[in-house]
Design an enzyme around this catalytic site. Sequence first.
Site, PDB file in Angstrom:
ATOM      1  N   LYS A 158       5.145   1.978  -2.950  1.00 31.89           N
ATOM      2  CA  LYS A 158       5.133   3.388  -3.376  1.00 31.89           C
ATOM      3  C   LYS A 158       5.284   3.428  -4.889  1.00 31.89           C
ATOM      4  O   LYS A 158       5.979   2.590  -5.471  1.00 31.89           O
ATOM      5  CB  LYS A 158       6.284   4.169  -2.735  1.00 31.89           C
ATOM      6  CG  LYS A 158       6.055   5.669  -2.721  1.00 31.89           C
ATOM      7  CD  LYS A 158       5.102   6.084  -1.608  1.00 31.89           C
ATOM      8  CE  LYS A 158       4.771   7.539  -1.631  1.00 31.89           C
ATOM      9  NZ  LYS A 158       4.003   7.930  -0.443  1.00 31.89           N
ATOM     10  N   THR A 191      -4.964  12.809   6.060  1.00 28.06           N
ATOM     11  CA  THR A 191      -3.566  12.841   6.493  1.00 28.06           C
ATOM     12  C   THR A 191      -3.360  13.990   7.475  1.00 28.06           C
ATOM     13  O   THR A 191      -2.800  13.824   8.560  1.00 28.06           O
ATOM     14  CB  THR A 191      -2.626  12.973   5.276  1.00 28.06           C
ATOM     15  OG1 THR A 191      -2.909  11.903   4.378  1.00 28.06           O
ATOM     16  CG2 THR A 191      -1.165  12.926   5.693  1.00 28.06           C
ATOM     17  N   SER A 218      -7.470   5.474   4.016  1.00 28.51           N
ATOM     18  CA  SER A 218      -7.389   4.639   2.806  1.00 28.51           C
ATOM     19  C   SER A 218      -7.831   3.208   3.121  1.00 28.51           C
ATOM     20  O   SER A 218      -8.491   2.554   2.317  1.00 28.51           O
ATOM     21  CB  SER A 218      -5.961   4.611   2.263  1.00 28.51           C
ATOM     22  OG  SER A 218      -5.727   5.720   1.434  1.00 28.51           O
ATOM     23  N   ASN A 232      -1.945  19.460  -0.133  1.00 33.04           N
ATOM     24  CA  ASN A 232      -3.001  18.746   0.583  1.00 33.04           C
ATOM     25  C   ASN A 232      -2.723  18.697   2.088  1.00 33.04           C
ATOM     26  O   ASN A 232      -3.567  19.091   2.905  1.00 33.04           O
ATOM     27  CB  ASN A 232      -3.134  17.330  -0.003  1.00 33.04           C
ATOM     28  CG  ASN A 232      -4.078  16.460   0.796  1.00 33.04           C
ATOM     29  OD1 ASN A 232      -3.718  15.927   1.842  1.00 33.04           O
ATOM     30  ND2 ASN A 232      -5.302  16.353   0.346  1.00 33.04           N
ATOM     31  N   LYS A 239       0.850  -1.195   0.000  1.00 30.53           N
ATOM     32  CA  LYS A 239       0.000   0.000   0.000  1.00 30.53           C
ATOM     33  C   LYS A 239       0.873   1.228   0.000  1.00 30.53           C
ATOM     34  O   LYS A 239       1.845   1.319   0.764  1.00 30.53           O
ATOM     35  CB  LYS A 239      -0.869   0.004   1.276  1.00 30.53           C
ATOM     36  CG  LYS A 239      -1.835   1.173   1.370  1.00 30.53           C
ATOM     37  CD  LYS A 239      -3.170   0.828   0.753  1.00 30.53           C
ATOM     38  CE  LYS A 239      -4.110   2.011   0.643  1.00 30.53           C
ATOM     39  NZ  LYS A 239      -3.808   2.916  -0.477  1.00 30.53           N
ATOM     40  N   LYS A 297       4.951   2.389   8.531  1.00 33.57           N
ATOM     41  CA  LYS A 297       3.792   3.231   8.875  1.00 33.57           C
ATOM     42  C   LYS A 297       2.543   2.376   9.097  1.00 33.57           C
ATOM     43  O   LYS A 297       1.806   2.562  10.062  1.00 33.57           O
ATOM     44  CB  LYS A 297       3.545   4.228   7.735  1.00 33.57           C
ATOM     45  CG  LYS A 297       2.541   5.306   8.059  1.00 33.57           C
ATOM     46  CD  LYS A 297       2.275   6.201   6.847  1.00 33.57           C
ATOM     47  CE  LYS A 297       3.545   6.891   6.370  1.00 33.57           C
ATOM     48  NZ  LYS A 297       3.280   7.788   5.216  1.00 33.57           N
TER      49      LYS A 297
HETATM   50  P1  NAD Z   1       1.085  18.302  -2.511  1.00 33.40           P
HETATM   51  O1  NAD Z   1       1.609  18.099  -3.869  1.00 33.40           O
HETATM   52  O2  NAD Z   1      -0.397  18.465  -2.346  1.00 33.40           O
HETATM   53  O3  NAD Z   1       1.810  19.540  -1.796  1.00 33.40           O
HETATM   54  C1  NAD Z   1       3.199  19.652  -1.692  1.00 33.40           C
HETATM   55  C2  NAD Z   1       3.516  21.089  -1.284  1.00 33.40           C
HETATM   56  O4  NAD Z   1       4.906  21.189  -0.976  1.00 33.40           O
HETATM   57  C3  NAD Z   1       3.235  22.127  -2.370  1.00 33.40           C
HETATM   58  O5  NAD Z   1       2.616  23.260  -1.787  1.00 33.40           O
HETATM   59  C4  NAD Z   1       4.629  22.495  -2.874  1.00 33.40           C
HETATM   60  O6  NAD Z   1       4.690  23.815  -3.393  1.00 33.40           O
HETATM   61  C5  NAD Z   1       5.411  22.383  -1.577  1.00 33.40           C
HETATM   62  N1  NAD Z   1       6.868  22.284  -1.749  1.00 33.40           N
HETATM   63  C6  NAD Z   1       7.566  21.508  -2.606  1.00 33.40           C
HETATM   64  N2  NAD Z   1       8.890  21.757  -2.456  1.00 33.40           N
HETATM   65  C7  NAD Z   1       9.001  22.692  -1.474  1.00 33.40           C
HETATM   66  C8  NAD Z   1      10.088  23.357  -0.852  1.00 33.40           C
HETATM   67  N3  NAD Z   1      11.340  23.082  -1.205  1.00 33.40           N
HETATM   68  N4  NAD Z   1       9.828  24.268   0.118  1.00 33.40           N
HETATM   69  C9  NAD Z   1       8.569  24.540   0.502  1.00 33.40           C
HETATM   70  N5  NAD Z   1       7.499  23.932  -0.049  1.00 33.40           N
HETATM   71  C10 NAD Z   1       7.710  23.026  -1.022  1.00 33.40           C
HETATM   72  O7  NAD Z   1       1.595  17.037  -1.659  1.00 33.40           O
HETATM   73  P2  NAD Z   1       0.978  16.430  -0.323  1.00 33.40           P
HETATM   74  O8  NAD Z   1       0.072  15.311  -0.706  1.00 33.40           O
HETATM   75  O9  NAD Z   1       0.497  17.528   0.555  1.00 33.40           O
HETATM   76  O10 NAD Z   1       2.283  15.742   0.302  1.00 33.40           O
HETATM   77  C11 NAD Z   1       3.212  16.477   1.087  1.00 33.40           C
HETATM   78  C12 NAD Z   1       4.042  15.505   1.904  1.00 33.40           C
HETATM   79  O11 NAD Z   1       3.173  14.704   2.712  1.00 33.40           O
HETATM   80  C13 NAD Z   1       4.866  14.498   1.092  1.00 33.40           C
HETATM   81  O12 NAD Z   1       6.053  14.207   1.786  1.00 33.40           O
HETATM   82  C14 NAD Z   1       3.980  13.272   1.061  1.00 33.40           C
HETATM   83  O13 NAD Z   1       4.707  12.074   0.796  1.00 33.40           O
HETATM   84  C15 NAD Z   1       3.411  13.321   2.450  1.00 33.40           C
HETATM   85  N6  NAD Z   1       2.181  12.558   2.637  1.00 33.40           N
HETATM   86  C16 NAD Z   1       1.077  12.827   1.904  1.00 33.40           C
HETATM   87  C17 NAD Z   1      -0.076  12.070   2.108  1.00 33.40           C
HETATM   88  C18 NAD Z   1      -1.359  12.350   1.369  1.00 33.40           C
HETATM   89  O14 NAD Z   1      -2.381  11.726   1.703  1.00 33.40           O
HETATM   90  N7  NAD Z   1      -1.406  13.270   0.423  1.00 33.40           N
HETATM   91  C19 NAD Z   1      -0.071  11.025   3.048  1.00 33.40           C
HETATM   92  C20 NAD Z   1       1.077  10.812   3.807  1.00 33.40           C
HETATM   93  C21 NAD Z   1       2.187  11.579   3.596  1.00 33.40           C
END
Ligand code: NAD
Length: 422
Positions: free
Chosen positions: A110, A194, A353, A225, A74, A98
């Site tokens: 992944k 999340t 999920s 997100n 997953k 996790k």
């Molecule tokens: P997303 O694409 O919705 O948002 C990512 C954000 O990070 C954007 O606003 C982007 O501009 C910003 N960003 C990228 N590089 C940057 C930098 N150098 N400095 C500052 N901001 C920066 O992605 P997301 O889904 O919110 O995921 C963010 C993190 O959370 C990732 O590490 C992801 O693996 C983790 N995560 C996400 C989920 C999920 O359900 N979406 C679940 C668990 C973990």
Amino acid sequence: MDAQAKEKINTYQVAQGRVKRAVEQLDLPDDVYEWLKSPDRLVECALPVEMDNGKVRVFTGYRAQHNNVMGPYKGGIRYHPDVDADETKALSIWMTFKCAVAHVPFGGGKGAIAVNPRELSVKELERLSRQYMQAMAPVLGPEKDIPAPDVNTNAQVMAWMADEYCKIRQFNDFGVITGKPLDVGGCVGRETATARGTFYAVREAARVKNIELDKSCAAIQGYGNVGYFAAHFLNQAGCRIVAVTDSSGGAYNPDGLDPLALKEYKNETGSVKGFPGSDQITTEELYAMDCEIIIPAALENQITPEIASTVKAKIVGEGANGPTTPEGDKVLNERGVLVVPDILANSGGVIVSYFEWVQNNYNYYWPEAQIEEQLQRKMMEAFSQIYDYHCECSDETTMREAAFMYALKRLAEVMKVRGWWG
Ligand code: NAD
């Protein structure tokens, strides 16, 4: 952080190092490390896509399937120009741990495509997403491996992929993917899950640190997100959001930023930079902010020792995966910062999920209140299990080490009883 310094950190080696340390701390045999140090399988494929101008571009797609002793693999699918096999493998290792921390019956996987989605039209993005599913369908499925959204992917991308899978299978089999829109077997509350989970974990961390959320302020790196909804839930609890950065810049207001207005501004302009009433701020300044809570919600390896040595916050709640380097971790711990590690703090996404997958399998859908109540219960249980275990361990054991050891104990036991070692 400058690109050169970042290049030196191999995220896959970081993830392997965390597993190795947990194996040693628990005094488990090397066999366990051998099983867990690398994914069971890495699929790398060429994804040819016809662009709107009629020319073909070939992208590279990955799916890493780390370990499935607890259940089907997953983990999310990431679209990012810099993603590679090692990053995908590292993220798949974190997913195995996790899921074990969160007590959901999944293993770790992944996926990724090396692409900058902003350079593609909506139709090109759809063709690329469908192509990914065409290539990966043989190794995916509700009982085998279930993807979800991650950086730069969302419910629409999941809907295209689910649709493509259903066409291949020739019947609707929505449990193949989670994070779908509600009308295609999605789950209420998945989009916010999340960050909601991160909020519950940070709220618990604040409780044990005697910090009152409604008298606190927070800074958030990344405003997608996870970052936006984390800002929303913290703000609802009375916490002022004073600083936010994204990949193009930052916004700072000591009196507090309005999370929704900031998100609408980012939707219109593409960045939080220049938000009316705010000052610009860099990521380095954000991490050095005088505040109680920091939420990294962007990418890996952001909190280096240099950044960590400037942190004044009492709590770092890792919404992102792998935001802290091992050396950065040491510095944060020396400074007495309570780090709620990624495999605990952002597990709300995989928990909901799991709820989505269960509902797809039953074809019976639960009301939002039930999802929220069960997510809250599972997050609070996971936090107290890891926090209590961390308190039982030696003084030097960090919350991250405790989380890895806790997960590893569960994984090693199940692997042993299934006859994989010992
Ligand atoms: P997303 O694409 O919705 O948002 C990512 C954000 O990070 C954007 O606003 C982007 O501009 C910003 N960003 C990228 N590089 C940057 C930098 N150098 N400095 C500052 N901001 C920066 O992605 P997301 O889904 O919110 O995921 C963010 C993190 O959370 C990732 O590490 C992801 O693996 C983790 N995560 C996400 C989920 C999920 O359900 N979406 C679940 C668990 C973990």
